[in-house]
Motif scaffolding. Structure first.
Motif, short mmCIF file in Angstrom:
data_model
loop_
_atom_site.label_atom_id
_atom_site.label_comp_id
_atom_site.label_asym_id
_atom_site.label_seq_id
_atom_site.Cartn_x
_atom_site.Cartn_y
_atom_site.Cartn_z
N LYS A 10 -0.26 3.98 0.42
CA LYS A 10 -0.04 3.73 -1.01
C LYS A 10 1.30 4.31 -1.45
O LYS A 10 2.04 3.66 -2.18
N ASN B 57 -8.58 -0.99 0.60
CA ASN B 57 -8.13 0.35 0.27
C ASN B 57 -7.08 0.81 1.27
O ASN B 57 -7.28 0.74 2.48
N THR C 131 -3.66 7.17 1.44
CA THR C 131 -2.73 7.79 0.50
C THR C 131 -1.30 7.61 0.96
O THR C 131 -0.42 7.26 0.17
N GLU D 146 -4.79 -4.02 -4.94
CA GLU D 146 -5.18 -3.81 -3.54
C GLU D 146 -6.43 -4.62 -3.21
O GLU D 146 -7.44 -4.50 -3.88
#
Length: 121
Positions: A83, A77, A80, A74
């Motif tokens: 991802k 960032n 969640t 990555e």
């Protein structure tokens, strides 16, 4: 009462092409704080773009038990949810692809070595 809409991040998941490799190399070197590309870079196969900016990518690697696997790098960032979505897409793509690099650790090792040698020239 007025409500304001929060702009949604628009991500695009796509396959990696040869034209993307140098940019992925630079991202990897930046996030890894390295000067040359090691074999852990692997063979990139999927990436996430936000507009024209690559923010993450997945690479084929030989895992700790000697089988083909993948790792995700990555640049920025991800949330969640982002991802998890990318991981799901990567897993599906990895499972569906039956070409040599995805199933044969010896071929992946050879392909990775050739690409790393090319990138470090």
């Amino acid at each position: 009462m007025e409500t304001s809409l929060q702009p949604q991040k628009q991500y695009q998941i796509s396959e990696v092409y040869i034209a993307d490799i140098i940019e992925l190399k630079n991202i990897f070197l930046q996030i890894s704080n390295l000067e040359i590309v090691p074999e852990s870079f692997g063979i990139p196969f999927l990436m996430i773009r936000q507009k024209n900016n690559i923010i993450a990518f997945a690479s084929l690697i030989i895992n700790s038990i000697g089988k083909t696997g993948f790792v995700i790098f990555e640049k920025e960032n991800l949330s969640t949810e982002e991802k998890e979505n990318f991981m799901s897409q990567v897993q599906t793509y990895f499972k569906r692809n039956n070409s040599g690099n995805y199933r044969d650790p010896l071929q992946l090792k050879s392909s990775t070595e050739r690409m790393i040698n090319w990138l470090n020239i």
